[in-house]
Write a protein that holds these residues in place. Structure first.
Motif, PDB file in Angstrom:
ATOM      1  N   ARG A   1       8.541  15.890  14.936  1.00  0.00           N
ATOM      2  CA  ARG A   1       7.694  15.229  13.939  1.00  0.00           C
ATOM      3  C   ARG A   1       8.392  13.999  13.376  1.00  0.00           C
ATOM      4  O   ARG A   1       9.486  14.074  12.819  1.00  0.00           O
ATOM      5  CB  ARG A   1       7.321  16.164  12.797  1.00  0.00           C
ATOM      6  CG  ARG A   1       6.233  15.545  11.889  1.00  0.00           C
ATOM      7  CD  ARG A   1       5.889  16.409  10.696  1.00  0.00           C
ATOM      8  NE  ARG A   1       4.692  15.905  10.026  1.00  0.00           N
ATOM      9  CZ  ARG A   1       4.677  14.919   9.124  1.00  0.00           C
ATOM     10  NH1 ARG A   1       5.823  14.324   8.798  1.00  0.00           N
ATOM     11  NH2 ARG A   1       3.551  14.514   8.570  1.00  0.00           N
ATOM     12  N   SER A   2       7.737  12.874  13.542  1.00  0.00           N
ATOM     13  CA  SER A   2       8.262  11.588  13.110  1.00  0.00           C
ATOM     14  C   SER A   2       7.293  10.985  12.104  1.00  0.00           C
ATOM     15  O   SER A   2       6.084  11.194  12.184  1.00  0.00           O
ATOM     16  CB  SER A   2       8.435  10.659  14.314  1.00  0.00           C
ATOM     17  OG  SER A   2       9.253  11.261  15.307  1.00  0.00           O
ATOM     18  N   GLN A   3       7.845  10.231  11.193  1.00  0.00           N
ATOM     19  CA  GLN A   3       7.034   9.729  10.090  1.00  0.00           C
ATOM     20  C   GLN A   3       6.259   8.475  10.480  1.00  0.00           C
ATOM     21  O   GLN A   3       6.701   7.668  11.305  1.00  0.00           O
ATOM     22  CB  GLN A   3       7.920   9.433   8.879  1.00  0.00           C
ATOM     23  CG  GLN A   3       7.151   9.164   7.596  1.00  0.00           C
ATOM     24  CD  GLN A   3       8.078   9.044   6.395  1.00  0.00           C
ATOM     25  OE1 GLN A   3       9.280   9.264   6.492  1.00  0.00           O
ATOM     26  NE2 GLN A   3       7.524   8.683   5.256  1.00  0.00           N
ATOM     27  N   LEU A   4       5.093   8.322   9.861  1.00  0.00           N
ATOM     28  CA  LEU A   4       4.292   7.113   9.948  1.00  0.00           C
ATOM     29  C   LEU A   4       4.084   6.573   8.536  1.00  0.00           C
ATOM     30  O   LEU A   4       4.276   7.279   7.554  1.00  0.00           O
ATOM     31  CB  LEU A   4       2.932   7.409  10.589  1.00  0.00           C
ATOM     32  CG  LEU A   4       2.916   7.875  12.043  1.00  0.00           C
ATOM     33  CD1 LEU A   4       1.554   8.461  12.397  1.00  0.00           C
ATOM     34  CD2 LEU A   4       3.263   6.722  12.976  1.00  0.00           C
ATOM     35  N   GLY A   5       3.682   5.311   8.437  1.00  0.00           N
ATOM     36  CA  GLY A   5       3.321   4.795   7.124  1.00  0.00           C
ATOM     37  C   GLY A   5       3.824   3.396   6.848  1.00  0.00           C
ATOM     38  O   GLY A   5       4.788   2.916   7.457  1.00  0.00           O
ATOM     39  N   ILE A   6       3.140   2.775   5.921  1.00  0.00           N
ATOM     40  CA  ILE A   6       3.438   1.414   5.472  1.00  0.00           C
ATOM     41  C   ILE A   6       3.451   1.415   3.938  1.00  0.00           C
ATOM     42  O   ILE A   6       2.637   2.078   3.305  1.00  0.00           O
ATOM     43  CB  ILE A   6       2.349   0.428   5.954  1.00  0.00           C
ATOM     44  CG1 ILE A   6       2.394   0.241   7.465  1.00  0.00           C
ATOM     45  CG2 ILE A   6       2.454  -0.918   5.241  1.00  0.00           C
ATOM     46  CD1 ILE A   6       3.434  -0.747   7.938  1.00  0.00           C
ATOM     47  N   VAL A   7       4.379   0.664   3.359  1.00  0.00           N
ATOM     48  CA  VAL A   7       4.389   0.490   1.912  1.00  0.00           C
ATOM     49  C   VAL A   7       4.125  -0.979   1.611  1.00  0.00           C
ATOM     50  O   VAL A   7       4.910  -1.845   2.010  1.00  0.00           O
ATOM     51  CB  VAL A   7       5.730   0.924   1.289  1.00  0.00           C
ATOM     52  CG1 VAL A   7       5.703   0.705  -0.220  1.00  0.00           C
ATOM     53  CG2 VAL A   7       6.021   2.377   1.617  1.00  0.00           C
TER      54      VAL A   7
ATOM     55  N   GLU B   1       3.173  -3.973  -1.410  1.00  0.00           N
ATOM     56  CA  GLU B   1       3.515  -4.177  -2.814  1.00  0.00           C
ATOM     57  C   GLU B   1       2.452  -3.597  -3.736  1.00  0.00           C
ATOM     58  O   GLU B   1       2.756  -3.176  -4.852  1.00  0.00           O
ATOM     59  CB  GLU B   1       3.683  -5.680  -3.092  1.00  0.00           C
ATOM     60  CG  GLU B   1       4.962  -6.270  -2.552  1.00  0.00           C
ATOM     61  CD  GLU B   1       5.157  -7.718  -2.946  1.00  0.00           C
ATOM     62  OE1 GLU B   1       6.293  -8.208  -2.842  1.00  0.00           O
ATOM     63  OE2 GLU B   1       4.159  -8.357  -3.360  1.00  0.00           O
ATOM     64  N   ASP B   2       1.208  -3.565  -3.265  1.00  0.00           N
ATOM     65  CA  ASP B   2       0.109  -3.115  -4.118  1.00  0.00           C
ATOM     66  C   ASP B   2      -0.344  -1.693  -3.823  1.00  0.00           C
ATOM     67  O   ASP B   2      -1.166  -1.143  -4.557  1.00  0.00           O
ATOM     68  CB  ASP B   2      -1.092  -4.049  -3.956  1.00  0.00           C
ATOM     69  CG  ASP B   2      -1.664  -4.008  -2.548  1.00  0.00           C
ATOM     70  OD1 ASP B   2      -0.874  -4.075  -1.591  1.00  0.00           O
ATOM     71  OD2 ASP B   2      -2.894  -3.895  -2.408  1.00  0.00           O
ATOM     72  N   ALA B   3       0.167  -1.053  -2.758  1.00  0.00           N
ATOM     73  CA  ALA B   3      -0.295   0.285  -2.400  1.00  0.00           C
ATOM     74  C   ALA B   3       0.714   0.950  -1.474  1.00  0.00           C
ATOM     75  O   ALA B   3       1.365   0.290  -0.654  1.00  0.00           O
ATOM     76  CB  ALA B   3      -1.666   0.220  -1.729  1.00  0.00           C
ATOM     77  N   ASP B   4       0.829   2.279  -1.595  1.00  0.00           N
ATOM     78  CA  ASP B   4       1.730   3.063  -0.765  1.00  0.00           C
ATOM     79  C   ASP B   4       0.902   3.832   0.257  1.00  0.00           C
ATOM     80  O   ASP B   4       0.128   4.727  -0.089  1.00  0.00           O
ATOM     81  CB  ASP B   4       2.522   4.040  -1.641  1.00  0.00           C
ATOM     82  CG  ASP B   4       3.636   4.746  -0.870  1.00  0.00           C
ATOM     83  OD1 ASP B   4       3.614   4.702   0.373  1.00  0.00           O
ATOM     84  OD2 ASP B   4       4.519   5.337  -1.519  1.00  0.00           O
ATOM     85  N   PHE B   5       1.071   3.484   1.543  1.00  0.00           N
ATOM     86  CA  PHE B   5       0.357   4.143   2.627  1.00  0.00           C
ATOM     87  C   PHE B   5       1.269   5.097   3.396  1.00  0.00           C
ATOM     88  O   PHE B   5       1.030   5.364   4.562  1.00  0.00           O
ATOM     89  CB  PHE B   5      -0.221   3.096   3.583  1.00  0.00           C
ATOM     90  CG  PHE B   5      -1.240   2.186   2.953  1.00  0.00           C
ATOM     91  CD1 PHE B   5      -2.573   2.542   2.891  1.00  0.00           C
ATOM     92  CD2 PHE B   5      -0.846   0.967   2.422  1.00  0.00           C
ATOM     93  CE1 PHE B   5      -3.507   1.702   2.318  1.00  0.00           C
ATOM     94  CE2 PHE B   5      -1.769   0.110   1.845  1.00  0.00           C
ATOM     95  CZ  PHE B   5      -3.108   0.488   1.787  1.00  0.00           C
ATOM     96  N   SER B   6       2.322   5.578   2.757  1.00  0.00           N
ATOM     97  CA  SER B   6       3.245   6.502   3.407  1.00  0.00           C
ATOM     98  C   SER B   6       3.167   7.911   2.840  1.00  0.00           C
ATOM     99  O   SER B   6       3.779   8.825   3.383  1.00  0.00           O
ATOM    100  CB  SER B   6       4.683   5.983   3.296  1.00  0.00           C
ATOM    101  OG  SER B   6       5.125   6.018   1.943  1.00  0.00           O
ATOM    102  N   ARG B   7       2.434   8.131   1.756  1.00  0.00           N
ATOM    103  CA  ARG B   7       2.286   9.441   1.140  1.00  0.00           C
ATOM    104  C   ARG B   7       0.989   9.483   0.335  1.00  0.00           C
ATOM    105  O   ARG B   7       0.367   8.449   0.087  1.00  0.00           O
ATOM    106  CB  ARG B   7       3.483   9.777   0.242  1.00  0.00           C
ATOM    107  CG  ARG B   7       3.699   8.808  -0.887  1.00  0.00           C
ATOM    108  CD  ARG B   7       4.886   9.201  -1.752  1.00  0.00           C
ATOM    109  NE  ARG B   7       4.633  10.493  -2.390  1.00  0.00           N
ATOM    110  CZ  ARG B   7       5.354  11.597  -2.154  1.00  0.00           C
ATOM    111  NH1 ARG B   7       6.369  11.546  -1.308  1.00  0.00           N
ATOM    112  NH2 ARG B   7       5.076  12.731  -2.756  1.00  0.00           N
ATOM    113  N   ASP B   8       0.590  10.685  -0.050  1.00  0.00           N
ATOM    114  CA  ASP B   8      -0.629  10.886  -0.851  1.00  0.00           C
ATOM    115  C   ASP B   8      -1.857  10.293  -0.174  1.00  0.00           C
ATOM    116  O   ASP B   8      -2.771   9.802  -0.845  1.00  0.00           O
ATOM    117  CB  ASP B   8      -0.471  10.283  -2.255  1.00  0.00           C
ATOM    118  CG  ASP B   8       0.665  10.923  -3.027  1.00  0.00           C
ATOM    119  OD1 ASP B   8       0.829  12.150  -2.928  1.00  0.00           O
ATOM    120  OD2 ASP B   8       1.400  10.198  -3.729  1.00  0.00           O
TER     121      ASP B   8
END
Length: 217
Positions: free
Chosen positions: A44-50, A52-59
């Motif tokens: 299992r490897s992580q995905l996501g982008i952070v 400045e205006d929004a966190d797309f790596s969690r929640d």
């Protein structure tokens, strides 16, 4: 979803040998695993982008998953070992929403010889959206070894021209080895786990996104 992972629809190569499984963990963090012939080659490897205006790596919340789109394309190259090239793959799009309400699409495309993924923001705006961090990772099996070129530290070397991508490759080193320059590793990066060889690289970058590098962790 308390304490449990939400399993999403898998994407399989046309010949059925390679499978990319995508999921959200209990904290809404997206991740993926890769298997070949029903055996894991990428944990299992992580995905996501952070941004400045929004966190797309969690929640993140899953909105929908597309049906598999079958890809069958040909293209021609002006030089190289093969002039006419054909791409056959299966593509699936995962539509997600951040806690801020902003949407994100993660697109997986699986062919008979590899897996590709990309991030896509489906909305448009006149505002500048800056990327703070990319959380994409590659978690290899224990015992995997690598052939990696160190990233040269910025503004070093002759006339401070680095990074120039001219460092010597480290050969057959354990995964997780820290780069001797302290600046990470460049693409392409080659790995071997048992009798399975894996190459990690990037392509298709638009002019509004930077080229990336690998960190040791």
């Amino acid at each position: 979803m308390i304490g449990l992972a939400l399993l999403l629809l898998a994407t399989t190569s046309p010949d059925g040998r390679i499978v990319a499984d995508v999921n959200l963990d209990a904290a809404g963090r997206p991740g993926y695993t890769i298997s070949l012939d029903a055996k894991p080659v990428l944990q299992r490897s992580q995905l996501g982008i952070v941004r400045e205006d929004a966190d797309f790596s969690r929640d993140l919340t899953l909105l929908s998953e597309s049906d598999v789109e079958k890809i069958d394309e040909s293209y021609e190259l002006p030089n190289g070992k093969r002039r006419i090239n054909r791409v056959s793959a299966n593509r699936r799009t995962y539509n997600l929403r951040a806690a801020s309400g902003e949407p994100l699409q993660i697109v997986f495309q699986v062919s008979n010889d590899g897996v590709a993924f990309r991030y896509h923001f489906p909305t448009t705006s006149s505002n500048v959206r800056r990327i703070r961090e990319e959380r994409s990772s590659y978690s290899f099996l224990p015992g995997t070894v690598a052939w990696l070129q160190p990233m040269s530290a910025a503004k070093t070397g002759w006339k401070e021209v680095n990074p120039a991508y001219e460092e010597l490759y480290e050969k057959e080193i354990p995964v997780g080895t820290v780069s001797p320059t302290g600046a990470g590793w460049v693409y392409p990066a080659l790995f071997r786990s048992g009798d399975v060889w894996m190459l990690v690289s990037e392509s298709g970058l638009s002019r509004n996104y930077c080229g990336t590098r690998l960190r040791s962790n």
